[in-house]
Design a protein around this motif. Sequence first.
Motif, PDB file in Angstrom:
ATOM      1  N   ARG A  70      14.722 -54.104  82.199  1.00  0.00           N
ATOM      2  CA  ARG A  70      15.433 -52.814  82.223  1.00  0.00           C
ATOM      3  C   ARG A  70      15.175 -52.036  80.937  1.00  0.00           C
ATOM      4  O   ARG A  70      14.920 -50.827  80.969  1.00  0.00           O
ATOM      5  CB  ARG A  70      16.943 -53.052  82.402  1.00  0.00           C
ATOM      6  CG  ARG A  70      17.345 -53.431  83.808  1.00  0.00           C
ATOM      7  CD  ARG A  70      18.858 -53.341  83.981  1.00  0.00           C
ATOM      8  NE  ARG A  70      19.559 -54.303  83.135  1.00  0.00           N
ATOM      9  CZ  ARG A  70      19.854 -55.546  83.500  1.00  0.00           C
ATOM     10  NH1 ARG A  70      19.503 -55.981  84.716  1.00  0.00           N
ATOM     11  NH2 ARG A  70      20.501 -56.353  82.678  1.00  0.00           N
ATOM     12  N   LEU A  71      15.246 -52.721  79.810  1.00  0.00           N
ATOM     13  CA  LEU A  71      15.067 -52.071  78.525  1.00  0.00           C
ATOM     14  C   LEU A  71      13.701 -51.409  78.409  1.00  0.00           C
ATOM     15  O   LEU A  71      13.564 -50.284  77.908  1.00  0.00           O
ATOM     16  CB  LEU A  71      15.267 -53.084  77.399  1.00  0.00           C
ATOM     17  CG  LEU A  71      15.089 -52.569  75.962  1.00  0.00           C
ATOM     18  CD1 LEU A  71      16.153 -51.528  75.647  1.00  0.00           C
ATOM     19  CD2 LEU A  71      15.142 -53.729  74.971  1.00  0.00           C
ATOM     20  N   HIS A  72      12.668 -52.115  78.869  1.00  0.00           N
ATOM     21  CA  HIS A  72      11.286 -51.630  78.724  1.00  0.00           C
ATOM     22  C   HIS A  72      10.791 -50.889  79.973  1.00  0.00           C
ATOM     23  O   HIS A  72       9.618 -50.498  80.015  1.00  0.00           O
ATOM     24  CB  HIS A  72      10.343 -52.797  78.423  1.00  0.00           C
ATOM     25  CG  HIS A  72      10.594 -53.458  77.098  1.00  0.00           C
ATOM     26  ND1 HIS A  72      10.238 -52.876  75.914  1.00  0.00           N
ATOM     27  CD2 HIS A  72      11.173 -54.641  76.781  1.00  0.00           C
ATOM     28  CE1 HIS A  72      10.565 -53.683  74.908  1.00  0.00           C
ATOM     29  NE2 HIS A  72      11.140 -54.760  75.410  1.00  0.00           N
ATOM     30  N   GLU A  73      11.686 -50.766  80.987  1.00  0.00           N
ATOM     31  CA  GLU A  73      11.293 -50.124  82.253  1.00  0.00           C
ATOM     32  C   GLU A  73      10.060 -50.803  82.837  1.00  0.00           C
ATOM     33  O   GLU A  73       9.114 -50.141  83.291  1.00  0.00           O
ATOM     34  CB  GLU A  73      11.052 -48.625  82.045  1.00  0.00           C
ATOM     35  CG  GLU A  73      12.281 -47.873  81.563  1.00  0.00           C
ATOM     36  CD  GLU A  73      12.023 -46.387  81.433  1.00  0.00           C
ATOM     37  OE1 GLU A  73      10.830 -45.999  81.374  1.00  0.00           O
ATOM     38  OE2 GLU A  73      12.984 -45.614  81.395  1.00  0.00           O
ATOM     39  N   ALA A  74      10.072 -52.141  82.811  1.00  0.00           N
ATOM     40  CA  ALA A  74       8.952 -52.926  83.343  1.00  0.00           C
ATOM     41  C   ALA A  74       9.118 -53.106  84.840  1.00  0.00           C
ATOM     42  O   ALA A  74      10.214 -53.406  85.326  1.00  0.00           O
ATOM     43  CB  ALA A  74       8.888 -54.283  82.651  1.00  0.00           C
ATOM     44  N   GLU A  75       8.045 -52.923  85.581  1.00  0.00           N
ATOM     45  CA  GLU A  75       8.080 -53.089  87.034  1.00  0.00           C
ATOM     46  C   GLU A  75       7.468 -54.415  87.471  1.00  0.00           C
ATOM     47  O   GLU A  75       7.444 -54.722  88.658  1.00  0.00           O
ATOM     48  CB  GLU A  75       7.316 -51.936  87.702  1.00  0.00           C
ATOM     49  CG  GLU A  75       5.916 -51.727  87.140  1.00  0.00           C
ATOM     50  CD  GLU A  75       5.305 -50.420  87.627  1.00  0.00           C
ATOM     51  OE1 GLU A  75       5.821 -49.855  88.612  1.00  0.00           O
ATOM     52  OE2 GLU A  75       4.325 -49.978  87.029  1.00  0.00           O
ATOM     53  N   LEU A  76       6.990 -55.191  86.512  1.00  0.00           N
ATOM     54  CA  LEU A  76       6.322 -56.453  86.824  1.00  0.00           C
ATOM     55  C   LEU A  76       6.719 -57.505  85.802  1.00  0.00           C
ATOM     56  O   LEU A  76       6.793 -57.219  84.602  1.00  0.00           O
ATOM     57  CB  LEU A  76       4.799 -56.225  86.797  1.00  0.00           C
ATOM     58  CG  LEU A  76       3.890 -57.428  87.017  1.00  0.00           C
ATOM     59  CD1 LEU A  76       4.039 -57.965  88.433  1.00  0.00           C
ATOM     60  CD2 LEU A  76       2.434 -57.038  86.745  1.00  0.00           C
TER      61      LEU A  76
END
Length: 434
Positions: free
Chosen positions: A81-87
């Motif tokens: 969530r913090l890094h807006e990671a999708e994977l």
Amino acid sequence: MSVFNRDDNADVARGARAIVALPEMGGEGRRDTQARLEEATGLAEAIGIDVVDKLPFRIRAAKPATLFGSGQVEAIAEAARLHEAELVIVDGAVTPIQQKNLEKAINAKIIDRTGLILEIFGERAATAEGRLQVELAHLDYQAGRLVRSWTHLERQRGGFGFLGGPGETQIEADRRQIRDRMAKLRKELEQVTRTRTLHRARRQRAPWPIIALVGYTNAGKSTLFNRLTRADVMAENLLFATLDPTMREIGLPGIDKAILSDTVGFISDLPTQLVAAFRATLEEVISADLIIHVRDISHPDSDAQRQDVEDVLEEIGARGEEGAPILEAWNKIDSLDEQEASRIREEARRRENVVTISALTGEGLDDLLRLAAERLRQGASVHDITLPVSAGEAIAWLHANGEVLDQAHKDLGVTLSVRLSGANWARFQANYAE
């Protein structure tokens, strides 16, 4: 763009923001944690994934439902969530149920180490054979994890990857499609294998020894291959830069010529599906007269990488009494500071099958070629051979590939006493003996 959408384009993985999560199981101590994280990052970057965070987790016992503990899953979800990671790339094995549960808890696509390596192989395979091998390995892997299922097997995309995520459909129908496709691929690969076997048999009848380069991925095999053969095989600071075997002629001291083969790089936890699918390619190593194991001696996990390569060689039957002799080329000596390089060179001098080299600068390559020639001549026997004077080509070959101890002209023929290796004696008989 969501990685869960079936309508995403095939290249959704490229540029995707990712978290690397490393599960360190109890009892694992062979590899350096930071080196493992860097390798997983390198694997991701090899196909254009943007790694935004790396998280190691110590795991005493794997949780059947999620692999990680509940607190660790929350930490991964928070980082995503913090890094807006999708994977999220899990640098280990993840079961289908673990993958499903982790994706639900973290709200991101999950891919494990095997899936990531298969994705890289799929993108890099350049030949028809390579693509067949990778697709077969990928389908074999995917067949057991139809958390989502395959609805468009007929839709080809570069790499046969699955980071885009297949859509929902009838699992049994998809499994049947996968089984049918795998059966077709195996038949096509059998034909390729027969062709490769014929080519190999012709090469073995040729009067030149074969040297196979093996090594952990990114150890510098292709750079060494290019320098020795003046070829232009792709050689970058990139994991799995090359997949398909390449062969070129080289000269060796006292040997007219040899065939040098550059093979696919190995890696820890190489997916069993890939070992099986690439067996025909790896058989080039089995049929070699000499194996040169190229090691990145500057890497903190160099010893562990050495063991990984030897494990694969054992698995394919290239080690032991029946296997070819193995030399170790300790590469990237130029990457070490002067004190450490001096220590490594001294250690190498105490070993009879080791040479320190720099494929980049050329340091040590003359010593490597000299030692390779010596090993190819080892186990040689002396043969007394009588040839007609007209057999100039055969006489020249004996001088180029053996040690002529004596030569005398008698009547209308020439008698030679020649020391030849077992492989060269077989080649001489196949090509020149009447």
